[in-house]
Design an enzyme around this catalytic site. Structure first.
Site, PDB file in Angstrom:
ATOM      1  N   ASP A  69      -2.732   2.505  -6.204  1.00  0.00           N
ATOM      2  CA  ASP A  69      -1.717   2.587  -5.155  1.00  0.00           C
ATOM      3  C   ASP A  69      -1.638   1.376  -4.229  1.00  0.00           C
ATOM      4  OD1 ASP A  69      -4.140   3.057  -3.932  1.00  0.00           O
ATOM      5  OD2 ASP A  69      -3.387   4.617  -2.604  1.00  0.00           O
ATOM      6  N   GLU A  70      -2.324   0.294  -4.556  1.00  0.00           N
ATOM      7  CA  GLU A  70      -2.196  -0.887  -3.704  1.00  0.00           C
ATOM      8  C   GLU A  70      -2.452  -2.157  -4.512  1.00  0.00           C
ATOM      9  OE1 GLU A  70      -5.165  -1.684  -0.666  1.00  0.00           O
ATOM     10  OE2 GLU A  70      -6.501  -0.188  -1.552  1.00  0.00           O
ATOM     11  N   ASP A 108       0.860  -1.186   0.000  1.00  0.00           N
ATOM     12  CA  ASP A 108       0.000   0.000   0.000  1.00  0.00           C
ATOM     13  C   ASP A 108       0.892   1.230   0.000  1.00  0.00           C
ATOM     14  OD1 ASP A 108      -2.154   1.671   0.111  1.00  0.00           O
ATOM     15  OD2 ASP A 108      -2.705   1.220   2.175  1.00  0.00           O
TER      16      ASP A 108
END
Length: 368
Positions: free
Chosen positions: A111-112, A16
């Site tokens: 983003d993860e 993350d």
């Protein structure tokens, strides 16, 4: 942990990125390093915050917070216009780093992502070492930090990645999973929102160990499908594989306006723009849907949705505009100005798996 019919333990990493959008902006604009910044929104109080730097979070600023509220919490906050194309580009660079270690990558957003490194390309063997190498590469090559959770399944790995943010790594090994889940506050369990958490606390369910003491029948009776899920994950029975492809369940666009709309004709004009955007995205993915949802947010930040399902495929801008306009016409505005409109299409007829983490699913965003 239950061992009956349990497949071999896997090595799952959840990566993350730390305050991704805001961190990219601070990296690219050194004058903003160490400053409270908000990506999205505006100093006029219009729009909403898409992401906040950790410096802004110290003041209580969070994503999805109205700009006016962010300004009250942090009067010296710096509002930054989003650069989604840049975030997409950086996300692809991060994905390339992941790909050095495994092809089993499941993006959840820009983003993860989950990574299954049970068998890794480099033969490293240790999931902790792999996570550390990935974090090091992201920092040295991209100038950004990421947090990682490492465990035996997706559920535990995702929760673990949030334990030592920012720039942290948390390993929950097989022998520690039960104790980790037992002490976990009930709000941390996936699917447990404020309403469900309140109901659980009335039943004296405050953390994982309280869940463990309940039968599957009791959990199902009180919480339905969520109850079945909780019964399984508290026993570490999360056997969901890391999926390199995910089904797109909905696709839409929405826009927050620089000035509240009060005239119906102005709203219809905005719907036409949104309908064209959604139609273009549908065409790109070769999708057609049968359920259209209209979202309306008023100046007081209350919002409503209206939807309609049809027995024929929807895809063209004209179809989407006409149904959205009809739904809009049935709403009683009670003299409330409108600050946001959105159109979402779902109930697709194309079952072909497609990547979920596609920037085409990002909302239209107007921070001005």
């Amino acid at each position: 942990m239950s061992t009956q019919n349990t497949p071999p333990l896997r090595k799952i990493i959840h990566i993350d990125m730390d305050a991704f959008f805001a961190s990219v902006e601070q990296r690219d604009h050194p004058q903003w390093k160490g400053q409270p910044i908000a990506v999205g929104g505006s100093p006029t109080g219009r729009g909403v915050v898409a992401a906040a730097s950790y410096e802004a979070r110290k003041y209580g600023v969070r994503s999805a917070m109205p700009s006016a509220q962010a300004l009250k919490k942090c009067p010296h906050i710096i509002f930054v216009k989003p650069r989604f194309e840049i975030y997409k580009s950086v996300s692809l660079q991060i994905r390339e780093i992941f790909g050095r270690y495994t092809d089993l990558i499941e993006p959840l957003s820009l983003d993860e992502a989950y990574l299954d490194v049970t068998i890794d390309k480099k033969g490293i063997g240790s999931a902790i070492d792999i996570a550390q190498e990935i974090k090091k590469a992201i920092k040295s090559e991209l100038g950004l930090t990421a947090s990682a959770g490492v465990s035996i399944n997706k559920f535990v790995a995702k929760i673990a990645s949030d334990v030592n943010k920012p720039d942290g790594i948390t390993f929950i090994g097989p022998s520690k999973v039960e104790a980790f889940l037992d002490q976990l506050p009930i709000e941390k369990f996936y699917g447990v929102g404020k309403v469900t958490a309140s109901k659980m606390k009335l039943m004296n369910i405050h953390k994982g160990s309280d869940l463990r003491g309940l039968s599957i029948e009791a959990l199902q009776q009180n919480f339905g499908k969520l109850g079945r899920f909780l019964f399984a994950v508290i026993r570490a029975e999360d056997h969901r594989p890391v999926q390199t492809q995910r089904l797109v369940k909905s696709l839409g666009a929405e826009d927050t306006f620089g000035k509240d709309l009060v005239h119906l004709e102005d709203m219809v004009a905005e719907l036409e723009t949104l309908a064209q955007t959604v139609s273009d995205r549908l065409s790109k993915k070769k999708l057609q849907g049968r359920t259209l949802t209209l979202k309306v947010k008023f100046s007081d930040f209350t919002q409503i949705t209206r939807n309609r399902s049809v027995n024929y495929p929807l895809a063209s801008a004209t179809q989407l505009r006409d149904i959205a306009t009809e739904l809009l016409g049935n709403i009683d505005f009670e003299d409330r100005p409108v600050r946001l409109l959105g159109i979402t299409l779902s109930n697709f007829n194309d079952p072909t798996p497609r990547p979920k983490a596609d920037p085409d699913q990002l909302e239209l965003f107007n921070p001005d």
